[in-house]
Design a protein around this motif. Structure first.
Motif, PDB file in Angstrom:
ATOM      1  N   TRP A  16      50.520 -50.516  65.237  1.00  0.00           N
ATOM      2  CA  TRP A  16      51.452 -49.612  64.594  1.00  0.00           C
ATOM      3  C   TRP A  16      52.399 -49.075  65.674  1.00  0.00           C
ATOM      4  CZ3 TRP A  16      51.819 -44.385  65.865  1.00  0.00           C
ATOM      5  CH2 TRP A  16      50.797 -43.901  66.707  1.00  0.00           C
ATOM      6  N   SER A  17      53.531 -48.526  65.290  1.00  0.00           N
ATOM      7  CA  SER A  17      54.482 -47.925  66.236  1.00  0.00           C
ATOM      8  C   SER A  17      55.307 -46.880  65.498  1.00  0.00           C
ATOM      9  CB  SER A  17      55.405 -48.977  66.853  1.00  0.00           C
ATOM     10  OG  SER A  17      56.214 -49.562  65.857  1.00  0.00           O
ATOM     11  N   ALA A  18      55.777 -45.890  66.305  1.00  0.00           N
ATOM     12  CA  ALA A  18      56.587 -44.815  65.724  1.00  0.00           C
ATOM     13  C   ALA A  18      57.322 -44.086  66.838  1.00  0.00           C
ATOM     14  CB  ALA A  18      55.704 -43.836  64.948  1.00  0.00           C
ATOM     15  N   THR A  19      58.359 -43.370  66.482  1.00  0.00           N
ATOM     16  CA  THR A  19      59.056 -42.477  67.420  1.00  0.00           C
ATOM     17  C   THR A  19      58.950 -41.059  66.882  1.00  0.00           C
ATOM     18  OG1 THR A  19      61.167 -42.789  66.297  1.00  0.00           O
ATOM     19  CG2 THR A  19      60.685 -44.233  68.177  1.00  0.00           C
ATOM     20  N   GLY A  20      59.065 -40.086  67.784  1.00  0.00           N
ATOM     21  CA  GLY A  20      58.971 -38.697  67.363  1.00  0.00           C
ATOM     22  C   GLY A  20      59.361 -37.767  68.497  1.00  0.00           C
ATOM     23  N   THR A  21      58.957 -36.521  68.358  1.00  0.00           N
ATOM     24  CA  THR A  21      59.304 -35.517  69.357  1.00  0.00           C
ATOM     25  C   THR A  21      58.124 -34.588  69.596  1.00  0.00           C
ATOM     26  OG1 THR A  21      60.180 -34.013  67.687  1.00  0.00           O
ATOM     27  CG2 THR A  21      61.753 -35.518  68.761  1.00  0.00           C
ATOM     28  N   ALA A  22      58.171 -33.965  70.746  1.00  0.00           N
ATOM     29  CA  ALA A  22      57.312 -32.820  71.042  1.00  0.00           C
ATOM     30  C   ALA A  22      58.266 -31.700  71.420  1.00  0.00           C
ATOM     31  CB  ALA A  22      56.346 -33.129  72.177  1.00  0.00           C
ATOM     32  N   THR A  23      58.116 -30.543  70.819  1.00  0.00           N
ATOM     33  CA  THR A  23      59.065 -29.455  71.044  1.00  0.00           C
ATOM     34  C   THR A  23      58.324 -28.172  71.406  1.00  0.00           C
ATOM     35  OG1 THR A  23      59.065 -28.858  68.699  1.00  0.00           O
ATOM     36  CG2 THR A  23      60.754 -30.432  69.449  1.00  0.00           C
ATOM     37  N   ALA A  24      59.034 -27.315  72.124  1.00  0.00           N
ATOM     38  CA  ALA A  24      58.539 -25.976  72.434  1.00  0.00           C
ATOM     39  C   ALA A  24      59.727 -25.031  72.354  1.00  0.00           C
ATOM     40  CB  ALA A  24      57.908 -25.914  73.814  1.00  0.00           C
ATOM     41  N   SER A  25      59.499 -23.869  71.788  1.00  0.00           N
ATOM     42  CA  SER A  25      60.608 -22.923  71.684  1.00  0.00           C
ATOM     43  C   SER A  25      61.027 -22.405  73.057  1.00  0.00           C
ATOM     44  CB  SER A  25      60.218 -21.746  70.789  1.00  0.00           C
ATOM     45  OG  SER A  25      59.084 -21.064  71.323  1.00  0.00           O
ATOM     46  N   ARG A  26      60.087 -22.354  73.982  1.00  0.00           N
ATOM     47  CA  ARG A  26      60.402 -21.890  75.330  1.00  0.00           C
ATOM     48  C   ARG A  26      59.345 -22.378  76.305  1.00  0.00           C
ATOM     49  NH1 ARG A  26      62.309 -15.992  77.428  1.00  0.00           N
ATOM     50  NH2 ARG A  26      64.221 -16.886  76.584  1.00  0.00           N
ATOM     51  N   ALA A  27      59.801 -22.731  77.507  1.00  0.00           N
ATOM     52  CA  ALA A  27      58.909 -22.988  78.634  1.00  0.00           C
ATOM     53  C   ALA A  27      59.082 -21.833  79.614  1.00  0.00           C
ATOM     54  CB  ALA A  27      59.268 -24.304  79.316  1.00  0.00           C
ATOM     55  N   SER A  28      57.988 -21.193  79.950  1.00  0.00           N
ATOM     56  CA  SER A  28      58.058 -20.050  80.871  1.00  0.00           C
ATOM     57  C   SER A  28      57.166 -20.308  82.076  1.00  0.00           C
ATOM     58  CB  SER A  28      57.633 -18.761  80.164  1.00  0.00           C
ATOM     59  OG  SER A  28      56.286 -18.840  79.751  1.00  0.00           O
ATOM     60  N   LEU A  29      57.595 -19.787  83.219  1.00  0.00           N
ATOM     61  CA  LEU A  29      56.786 -19.926  84.433  1.00  0.00           C
ATOM     62  C   LEU A  29      56.811 -18.627  85.201  1.00  0.00           C
ATOM     63  CD1 LEU A  29      58.510 -20.324  87.382  1.00  0.00           C
ATOM     64  CD2 LEU A  29      59.313 -22.319  86.120  1.00  0.00           C
TER      65      LEU A  29
END
Length: 543
Positions: free
Chosen positions: A180-193
């Protein structure tokens, strides 16, 4: 000279006319029946000019000058304590935030994230065989509204960063089992350090920066890959988030640490001076760095050295003063304090290396000057001021002036009206004419001078200018062709040096302040500082 008082001894005589008076530094001194004299002269720190003036009964005046450097001396192999101090306020740290933001930009971080591929791999087994598998690769990374804030604290520099709307484009598929195969995303509203960077001066002579307490969080992290097996979504989402957060944490520990460490060490070692095309490098050894709520201050020991040239007189070292270092407090982005001992060490190194021994002629002037000299260097100059030599010279004879310095020049901070004084003693000028390729000595003069120094900051470079009306004393050492008048010799020296000094100062490359690169310096100001007034202060803003 180490003693504050020396005995000036000598003998004066005139076979044809009795002596009328003898003065040493303007004071009448007694002379014994044989013409001998012996008088104590008290010295101040720095270069002293001892003027001896003899007048005979006919009113003829004979002058002699000698220069003496008084104080404490140290060899150039011994580092100078507190050669340089630099204060960087929080406003100055704010000026370097954009450079650090560039190091943590999406364009630079993305390749590091792509190196993690695959960012996730797992499978479902049935009877020991892979039924379905999943492998996820990041294909691109982007984020917006990136921000880095640096603030000094008692424990170091606190680093706070954030980036909004983090998007990782993904490609998922099977590596075994049902394809099987697919495309997609991983998202974050903010990256903080959040991290704290501390620094120490290590025995090797460098600042070493360490990162502690580094935390990275991807807020509201979500994985969205259509066709991704439902039972793997949560596991993959948690695994990818932890892996990305770990890599970002490592990047902060490496890139931010390396950027700040490079900045501090460049600030500690990024200076050099030049003399007639030769570079004098600053050999630095950081000694201490202090953090407080308003900024950071570091102290650097160091020296400048140059191999001793043949023919340069032996000397115990450069002049050093005992003044303590100043406390750097400034409303500007940064403040610096350069020990006058370091300036004198640089002058001593240039002198010891023979860089202040030059041959001045028309070709030399054309090479070192940035603007044309307003007159030609030929025998007509000498004829104009020393008419006794006129019959022996042709006006068009090229003039050659050999310059050698038998004592190192010394700088003393003054503050006003000039920033400092440059004291030069026992500078010997040998005047030659070139006649058909043969040099003929016509005059040898000892020069003693004191110049006022001013400084300007243009870009990241300091340009030093010399007072066009210096104090100049001269006396004749040799006059092989005919006797000349000492006062006329002084007039010649004044006329020769007055237009040349500003040109030489403007042509000098000065000291390069590349410590804050790639930033520039604006609003630069120079002043005298330190409890004893023996430091050169520099303040300014960064952009």
């Amino acid at each position: 000279m180490a003693s504050p008082t020396i005995q000036v001894r000598g003998h004066v005589s005139d076979p044809s006319t009795p002596l009328a008076s003898l003065r040493v530094n303007g004071s009448q001194v007694p002379v014994d029946l044989s013409g001998g004299f012996n008088v104590p002269v008290r010295l101040e720190e720095g270069t002293q000019f001892i003027a001896i003036e003899a007048t005979n009964a006919a009113g003829r005046v004979t002058l002699a000058h000698r220069a003496v450097i008084h104080g404490r001396f140290e060899p150039d192999t011994l580092p100078l304590r507190d050669a340089l101090l630099v204060r960087l306020n929080n406003t100055g740290l704010a000026a370097i935030e954009p450079a650090l933001e560039q190091e943590l930009s999406a364009a630079k971080v993305a390749p590091e994230i792509l190196r993690l591929n695959p960012v996730y791999r797992d499978s479902l087994l049935s009877l020991g065989a892979v039924l379905v598998s999943a492998e996820v690769h990041v294909t691109s990374l982007s984020y917006m509204a990136q921000d880095v804030v640096l603030r000094s604290t008692a424990g170091g520099v606190a680093v706070r960063g954030s980036a909004d709307n983090v998007v990782l484009n993904l490609r998922a598929g099977s590596y075994s089992g049902l394809p099987w195969s697919a495309t997609g995303t991983a998202t974050a509203s903010r990256a903080s350090l959040n991290a704290t960077l501390s620094a120490v001066a290590d025995p090797s002579g460098r600042f070493v920066v360490r990162g502690t307490g580094t935390q990275v969080e991807l807020q509201n992290f979500r994985l969205d890959v259509p066709s991704f097996p439902t039972f793997l979504i949560q596991a993959a989402q948690d695994s990818i988030r932890r892996k990305i957060e770990g890599e970002l944490r490592d990047l902060v520990q490496t890139k931010a640490v390396a950027a700040v460490e490079a900045f501090l060490n460049r600030a500690a070692t990024g200076r050099s001076a030049s003399a007639f095309g030769q570079r004098l490098a600053f050999q630095a050894r950081p000694s201490e760095i202090l953090f407080d709520a308003d900024g950071l201050t570091f102290r650097v020991d160091g020296t400048m050295a140059f191999p001793r040239a043949a023919g340069v007189p032996a000397a115990p070292g450069s002049l050093v003063t005992a003044g303590p270092a100043p406390t750097l407090a400034t409303p500007f982005h940064f403040g610096m304090a350069v020990n006058d001992d370091l300036i004198n060490r640089a002058l001593y190194a240039a002198w010891q290396g023979g860089l202040l021994r030059v041959t001045v002629d028309q070709a030399w002037l054309a090479r070192v000057m940035t603007v044309p000299v307003p007159f030609r260097i030929d025998a007509s100059l000498v004829q104009r001021f020393l008419p006794a030599l006129a019959p022996y010279l042709s006006p068009n004879d090229p003039l050659i002036i050999g310059v050698r310095t038998d004592l190192p020049p010394v700088v003393r901070m003054r503050g006003s009206p000039y920033l400092a004084d440059l004291q030069a003693g026992e500078v010997v000028l040998d005047f030659y004419v070139d006649r058909a390729g043969t040099r003929i000595l016509i005059l040898s003069v000892a020069l003693h001078a004191k110049f006022g120094l001013s400084a300007q900051l243009a870009g990241n470079r300091i340009f030093v200018s010399l007072d066009s009306s210096p104090t100049i004393l001269a006396n004749v050492l040799a006059e092989p062709l005919v006797d000349v008048d000492d006062r006329q010799v002084e007039s010649l020296i004044h006329v020769l040096l007055t237009p040349l000094l500003p040109l030489i100062g403007n042509s000098a490359s000065g000291i390069t302040l590349d410590l804050f690169q790639p930033l520039g310096i604006r609003s630069g100001q120079f002043f005298q500082t330190g409890p004893s007034g023996d430091f050169l202060g520099i303040v300014g803003d960064l952009y």
